[in-house]
Write an enzyme that holds these catalytic residues in place. Structure first.
Site, PDB file in Angstrom:
ATOM      1  N   HIS A  46      76.591   2.453  43.432  1.00  0.00           N
ATOM      2  CA  HIS A  46      77.873   1.764  43.250  1.00  0.00           C
ATOM      3  C   HIS A  46      78.136   1.403  41.784  1.00  0.00           C
ATOM      4  CE1 HIS A  46      75.698  -2.218  43.683  1.00  0.00           C
ATOM      5  NE2 HIS A  46      76.622  -2.577  42.800  1.00  0.00           N
ATOM      6  N   ASP A  77      72.382   3.391  48.476  1.00  0.00           N
ATOM      7  CA  ASP A  77      73.059   2.918  47.262  1.00  0.00           C
ATOM      8  C   ASP A  77      72.140   3.077  46.060  1.00  0.00           C
ATOM      9  OD1 ASP A  77      74.957   1.889  45.544  1.00  0.00           O
ATOM     10  OD2 ASP A  77      74.581  -0.203  46.086  1.00  0.00           O
ATOM     11  N   SER A 146      73.551  -5.475  39.018  1.00  0.00           N
ATOM     12  CA  SER A 146      73.311  -4.396  39.974  1.00  0.00           C
ATOM     13  C   SER A 146      72.578  -3.246  39.300  1.00  0.00           C
ATOM     14  CB  SER A 146      74.627  -3.870  40.548  1.00  0.00           C
ATOM     15  OG  SER A 146      75.206  -4.797  41.411  1.00  0.00           O
TER      16      SER A 146
END
Length: 175
Positions: A46, A77, A146
């Site tokens: 992502h 992911d 992230s």
């Protein structure tokens, strides 16, 4: 090993990832870390999204274009990207997947673009989220973290920062 020593050793392997939109503006920002000295970097899928080009900034400030998405998994992911740099310093991976509940951990990343930041917390438990085995972590995580590594106090990667709660500032999850 002291916490500052673990951080100092690990920071050389942590990178800032930026992606651009069609107009050349910044479409996203995140973190990644070196997993192979020949230019392979792990991050969340992502973080990359659909925007291109993707740029990696190394600890020393050098910017590198991503030459390929080496591997990816939508369900997990997870993405492994490649840059043309050689002799990068990979982070060691934890051999055993067990992370005892309550174990101190640290995450390195670029929250809101603030490069080379660290945050500490604890491993709160193991969870299944959408069929993925995740580590529940108790630490403040922000956009930009992230894809960053979650390390044990031996400096080994035990997870990758992946999700954060929108309701609770210290509830997050690592793959």
């Amino acid at each position: 090993t002291t916490l500052p020593a673990v951080v100092q050793q690990a920071q050389e392997s942590v990178v800032l990832i930026t992606v651009q939109d069609r107009d050349g503006g910044q479409a996203g920002i995140g973190t990644g870390f070196v997993v192979d000295p020949n230019g392979l970097i792990a991050t969340n899928l992502h973080v990359l999204g659909e925007a291109r080009p993707i740029t990696v900034r190394l600890r020393d400030g050098k910017e590198c274009a991503v030459t390929e998405i080496h591997a990816s998994d939508h369900h997990l992911d997870l993405a492994i990207i490649r840059v043309a740099e050689q002799q990068l310093k990979p982070l060691p991976m934890a051999i055993d997947e067990s992370l005892p509940q309550g174990q101190p951990i640290i995450a390195l990343g670029n929250p809101r673009g603030l490069r080379n930041s660290i945050v500490s917390g604890v491993g709160s438990g193991r969870r299944q989220i959408d069929g993925r085995r995740m580590i529940q972590i108790a630490m403040p995580i922000e956009p930009g973290n992230s894809g960053g590594p979650v390390l044990n106090l031996d400096g080994q990667v035990v997870g990758i920062v992946t999700l954060k709660s929108m309701n609770t500032p210290t509830l997050a999850f690592a793959l």
